[in-house]
Design a protein around this motif. Sequence first.
Motif, short mmCIF file in Angstrom:
data_model
loop_
_atom_site.label_atom_id
_atom_site.label_comp_id
_atom_site.label_asym_id
_atom_site.label_seq_id
_atom_site.Cartn_x
_atom_site.Cartn_y
_atom_site.Cartn_z
N LEU A 135 72.71 73.79 68.56
CA LEU A 135 71.47 74.18 67.89
C LEU A 135 71.74 75.16 66.74
O LEU A 135 72.82 75.72 66.61
N PHE A 136 70.72 75.35 65.93
CA PHE A 136 70.90 76.01 64.63
C PHE A 136 69.77 77.02 64.42
O PHE A 136 68.60 76.68 64.49
N TYR A 137 70.18 78.27 64.18
CA TYR A 137 69.23 79.30 63.74
C TYR A 137 69.63 79.65 62.31
O TYR A 137 70.64 80.33 62.09
N PRO A 138 68.89 79.18 61.31
CA PRO A 138 69.36 79.28 59.93
C PRO A 138 69.39 80.67 59.28
O PRO A 138 70.31 80.93 58.50
N PRO A 139 68.42 81.57 59.51
CA PRO A 139 68.42 82.79 58.68
C PRO A 139 69.71 83.60 58.82
O PRO A 139 70.12 83.95 59.92
N ASP A 140 70.34 83.89 57.70
CA ASP A 140 71.66 84.49 57.71
C ASP A 140 71.82 85.54 56.61
O ASP A 140 72.49 85.32 55.61
N PRO A 141 71.22 86.72 56.79
CA PRO A 141 71.41 87.79 55.81
C PRO A 141 72.90 88.08 55.63
O PRO A 141 73.70 87.79 56.53
N ALA A 142 73.25 88.65 54.48
CA ALA A 142 74.66 88.97 54.20
C ALA A 142 75.25 89.83 55.32
O ALA A 142 76.42 89.71 55.66
N SER A 143 74.42 90.67 55.92
CA SER A 143 74.89 91.58 56.97
C SER A 143 74.81 90.94 58.36
O SER A 143 74.74 91.64 59.37
N LYS A 144 74.83 89.61 58.43
CA LYS A 144 74.58 88.93 59.70
C LYS A 144 75.50 89.38 60.84
O LYS A 144 75.11 89.34 62.00
N GLY A 145 76.69 89.85 60.51
CA GLY A 145 77.62 90.29 61.54
C GLY A 145 77.20 91.57 62.23
O GLY A 145 77.69 91.89 63.31
N SER A 146 76.31 92.32 61.61
CA SER A 146 75.90 93.59 62.23
C SER A 146 74.38 93.76 62.35
O SER A 146 73.92 94.49 63.22
N VAL A 172 60.01 82.18 63.66
CA VAL A 172 59.41 82.90 64.77
C VAL A 172 58.12 82.20 65.22
O VAL A 172 57.27 81.87 64.40
N LEU A 173 58.05 81.94 66.50
CA LEU A 173 56.86 81.30 67.06
C LEU A 173 55.95 82.30 67.72
O LEU A 173 54.74 82.16 67.70
N ASN A 174 56.53 83.30 68.34
CA ASN A 174 55.74 84.16 69.21
C ASN A 174 56.49 85.48 69.36
O ASN A 174 57.71 85.49 69.43
N LEU A 175 55.74 86.56 69.38
CA LEU A 175 56.35 87.88 69.50
C LEU A 175 55.69 88.65 70.62
O LEU A 175 54.46 88.68 70.73
N GLN A 176 56.52 89.30 71.43
CA GLN A 176 55.96 90.30 72.34
C GLN A 176 56.05 91.64 71.61
O GLN A 176 57.11 91.98 71.07
N VAL A 177 54.93 92.35 71.59
CA VAL A 177 54.85 93.57 70.80
C VAL A 177 54.29 94.70 71.65
O VAL A 177 53.30 94.51 72.36
N ALA A 178 54.95 95.85 71.57
CA ALA A 178 54.38 97.06 72.17
C ALA A 178 53.52 97.73 71.10
O ALA A 178 54.03 98.09 70.03
N LEU A 179 52.23 97.83 71.37
CA LEU A 179 51.32 98.46 70.42
C LEU A 179 51.43 99.98 70.54
O LEU A 179 51.81 100.50 71.58
N PRO A 180 51.07 100.69 69.47
CA PRO A 180 51.14 102.15 69.52
C PRO A 180 50.36 102.74 70.69
O PRO A 180 50.71 103.79 71.21
N THR A 181 49.33 102.04 71.12
CA THR A 181 48.53 102.56 72.22
C THR A 181 49.17 102.33 73.59
O THR A 181 48.62 102.74 74.61
N GLY A 182 50.33 101.66 73.61
CA GLY A 182 51.03 101.50 74.87
C GLY A 182 50.81 100.15 75.54
O GLY A 182 51.33 99.91 76.63
N VAL A 217 61.17 88.01 71.29
CA VAL A 217 60.92 87.05 70.22
C VAL A 217 61.18 85.65 70.73
O VAL A 217 62.20 85.42 71.38
N VAL A 218 60.28 84.73 70.43
CA VAL A 218 60.56 83.32 70.66
C VAL A 218 60.80 82.67 69.30
O VAL A 218 59.92 82.68 68.44
N PHE A 219 62.01 82.16 69.13
CA PHE A 219 62.37 81.48 67.88
C PHE A 219 62.40 79.97 68.09
O PHE A 219 62.79 79.50 69.16
N ARG A 220 62.03 79.23 67.07
CA ARG A 220 62.31 77.79 67.11
C ARG A 220 63.70 77.57 66.51
O ARG A 220 64.19 78.37 65.71
N LEU A 221 64.33 76.48 66.90
CA LEU A 221 65.67 76.16 66.45
C LEU A 221 65.69 74.74 65.91
O LEU A 221 64.76 73.96 66.13
N LEU A 222 66.76 74.41 65.23
CA LEU A 222 66.93 73.06 64.69
C LEU A 222 68.21 72.47 65.27
O LEU A 222 69.06 73.19 65.78
#
Lengths: 469, 469
Positions: A135-146, A172-182, A217-222
Motif C-alpha cells: 500500500l501507498f501513503y503518498p504525502p512526502d515532505p522533504a523532512s519525511k525521515g523525521s 485523511v478520512l477521520n480524526l480523533q480530536v481532543a477539544l480544549p474543553t477536554g 488519524v484514519v488515512f486512506r491508502l492507495l
Amino acid sequence: MAFNQLTPELVVAFEGVVGPANVLTAQRVETDVYADYGRDHTEDLEFAPDVVLRPGTAEEVAAIMGLCHAAGVPVTARGAGTGLSGGALPIHHGVVLSTERLNRILQIDERNLQATVEPGVINEVFQNAVKEVGLFYPPDPASKGSCTLGGNLAHSSGGPRAVKYGTTKDYVLNLQVALPTGELIWTAANTLKNSTGYNLTQLMVGSEGTLGIITKVVFRLLPYPQQNVLMLVPFRQEAQAAEAVSAVFRAGIIPSAMEFMEREAIAWSSNYLNIPLTLPEEIRAHLLIELDGQDLDQLYKEAEQVYAVLENYDVDEILLADTAAQKDDLWKIRRNIGNSVRYNSVYKEEDTVVPRAELPTLLKGVKEIGARYGFKSVCYGHAGDGNLHVNIIRGELTDEQWNVGLRQPISEIFELCVQLGGTISGEHGIGLVQKPYIGIALKEANLNLMRGIKAVFDPKGILNPGKIF
Amino acid sequence: MAFNQLTPELVVAFEGVVGPANVLTAQRVETDVYADYGRDHTEDLEFAPDVVLRPGTAEEVAAIMGLCHAAGVPVTARGAGTGLSGGALPIHHGVVLSTERLNRILQIDERNLQATVEPGVINEVFQNAVKEVGLFYPPDPASKGSCTLGGNLAHSSGGPRAVKYGTTKDYVLNLQVALPTGELIWTAANTLKNSTGYNLTQLMVGSEGTLGIITKVVFRLLPYPQQNVLMLVPFRQEAQAAEAVSAVFRAGIIPSAMEFMEREAIAWSSNYLNIPLTLPEEIRAHLLIELDGQDLDQLYKEAEQVYAVLENYDVDEILLADTAAQKDDLWKIRRNIGNSVRYNSVYKEEDTVVPRAELPTLLKGVKEIGARYGFKSVCYGHAGDGNLHVNIIRGELTDEQWNVGLRQPISEIFELCVQLGGTISGEHGIGLVQKPYIGIALKEANLNLMRGIKAVFDPKGILNPGKIF
C-alpha cells in the motif's frame, strides 16, 4: 490575551495524568534536551515552555486539555519540531504537549485500504509500514525521515508527490480530536465520501494546533505504484524550466513529481551531500521529473512524450536515472536543499504558491525584489503545484536589515503572489513568522470568520496562542 | 427560531436589486411554475416560498443577503432542485434565491488547468465545455444533465468517477461567497496547495447553503482521459459483487468507476428506458466497471488483470462494451435507476456509506431489516466508495407506515452504517429528511461545534433554516 501561570498544583495534576516521568521541566532534564522543546526549524527562534508533557494516550491528552482549560494555561502541541513557520514554538510559554509517545500505527486495514495511526508516527515510518503490505501513503515532505503525521496534518503538508496525489489533506478520512474543553470527538467517519454535516476534518487540517489536538488519524491508502522513472532535466533559462511544467500537463501527462531547482539550490545541496554532479556553466535550473505507475513499458512511453514536450525548450542532456542508487542520489539532493542552506547560513524560508503557469513570473519577481533590496535567495520547490520555496540567505545582513529591513521586500513578494492568484503559504503554514503578512492574503472578513471559529472551539484561547492571526 | 414576514417594502427593495422581472411571486407567475420552486426530487415534499429571486451577479446576491439579514427573513438557495435530501426546500418560507441566471462559465484557463464559473452552470454543460479544450472535470452525479455545480458544492456531490477522481470537494480551489451579512469574500486562492489559515473552502463545501451563498467557483481540471474500457459483470450472489470490489483494488488497479446494481435496479431501469438486456434468472447483481486513461493498450492490459481477479468469483459472462453506443446504453441504465424507481413508486432514498469492504455486510443488513419491517428496497450505488443508495419503495405501505413506521428501520440501517465505520450520507447531504437521524452519526459535541460555526457565519440564522441539525 492574558494567560495564567503554571502552578505547582497543576504540575502535580499533570503527574497524575501522565506519570512524573512524562512531566519535564527545566529542573528535571538536561538543558539542551529541554531547550529543544522550545525550538523548531524556523530560523534561530527559541521560546522556553514552562513544562513539557508527553501523554501516551488520547484520553491523557483530553485530560491535559481539561486541566489547562480550567486553569487558563496555554498549550502548544509539538510533533518533531521540523516546522518552518514557528507553529510549534510556545511563544506564550505554558505547556508544550509533545506527541512523541503517541507513535503507534494502530491498524493497517488491507481490506479497506485504510490505516489508523497516532499523530506522533514519523511520516517515513508510516510510508514504509504500509509499503510492506503493498500500500501507498503518498504525502512526502522533504523532512519525511523525521517529521510526524500530526505535524503534517497541522500544516496541511505536501511534498513532491502532491502534484499527482494531493497533499496530507487528501488522505485523511477521520480524526480523533481532543477539544480544549477536554472532550474527545471523531470529526467524521472512515469513509471515502461524507456529506453528513460540516467538514470538521478539513477544518482541523491546516489549523496549526489552534482548534484541538489530533489524537488519532484514519488515512486512506492507495495501491503501491511498483514502477517509476526519474529524469533530471537541465535548462539554460530558469523561466523555461518553469514554463515547461505547464506544457507537460497540457500534453496529458500527470507526473508523480515535478521539482524545480535553480542552479544554486542544486549546487549547494550536492556539495553539502558530497554527491558529484556535472553542472555546466550555462545551466541555470533543473526540473526533476518522476513518472510512476504499475507498468514500466507504459512509463517509458510517457517518458518519450515528456521528452517530446521538452524538445521545445533550450535543455541540455537529460539524465534518465536507471538504478535505484542513482534515483536515490537525485532525491537526496532535492530533499537536502533546505539542510544545505541551513548549513551555510541562517535563512528565512518563504513558502510562496501561485497557479502553476505563473511560476516564471513569480520567480522573476522574487529575483527583481532581491536585487532591489540587496538580498540573495535560493529558490526551489514543487513546480507542478506552483509552490516555490524562496530561501532568503542572511549572509552579511545586519540584525537591523535581517529583522526589520526584510519586512518590506517579503511583503512585496507576497503581494506579487496574491496578484498572480496565489497566496503566502502552500504547505508550511502561517505559524508565527508569516503572521504579520496574513492580511496580504486574507481580508478582514475572512480573518473575522476564522477568529469566530477559533472561539467556538477554544473559548479561552489557550491552544497555540499567538499563531496565524 | 422566529423569522420575520416578507413585507411589501422588502419586495420593492428586491426589485431595486434584481429588477421586477426577477422577483417572482405566486401572483406573478403560473401556479405550476411557481410551485416548482418549492419542490425538489425528495419524495413528494413541497413548501411554498414567499418570493423567488433570480439574481444575475454576485453583487446582487450580496445585496439580497444584506436586505434579508437586516429584515430577519429566511433565504434558501436553490440550484436545479435535483437534491434528494430536501436541502433546497424553503421550509420556513421567505426567499428562495435561485441561481438559474448565474449560469456563466467565466473563464477556462488552459495554461493553469483551471476554470472559473458561476454556481448555476449545469454540471454536464461544464464537463462538455472543458472537454472541448482537452480538459476534464470528473465529478458526475447521476443527474449531471440537470444539476448545477452550486448544488454539487452544497452537498459535496460525488458520482461514479469519485472512486478514482474524488468528489466535487476535490476539485474546488476557491469560492466567492456572499455572507449572510452582505459581504463578499473569496475563501482561499487559485492554487493547488494552500496552508494559509483555516480551510473555509472545505467548510463551505457540503454546508448545504447554511453558511453563505456561493457566487463564483474556481475549479481545478485534469487532462482529459482519451480512452476508456467499460465492462458489465453479472454475479450470481450479491455479496460476491460487493466483495470483488475490494479485490480489484488490492490487485493494484484503480477503476474510474465501479458501480453496483442489484438485480431489480438494473431490471427496472432497462425496462424504464426500453433498452433490452439479457438477465438470466440466477443473476443477482452486476458490477459496472470502467477503466480510463490515455492509452488503450494499457487499459486492455488492466482489463485482463480485472478479469483475472473476477475469475475467483461466481460470475456469468462479462460484457465488454466496445462501441460508444453500447457504453452509452450501459451508463444510461445506471444513471436512470433513480428515475425508474421514481416512475414506479414514491420512494425514500437513503445514501448510506461505509468503508468499501463492509458493503456486503451493509447490503445483507439492509435486506434483513427490510424483511423484518415488511418493506422492499432497490439497492445500487458507488461500490468503489462503499456508497450504497437504498431506495425504499412505498408500494402498498399506508400513510402511517410510510411517514412514521419507517423511522425505526431507517434508524437501524443508519446505526448499522455507523457500526461498520460509515455514516448516514455519502453524497446527498442531510438536508431536511435525514435531519432526524443526524444524532446517529454525530455526537452532541460535534453538533455543538457545527451550531457554533453556523452562528459565526449567520448570527440571525436566516440561511436555509431548519436543515442539517
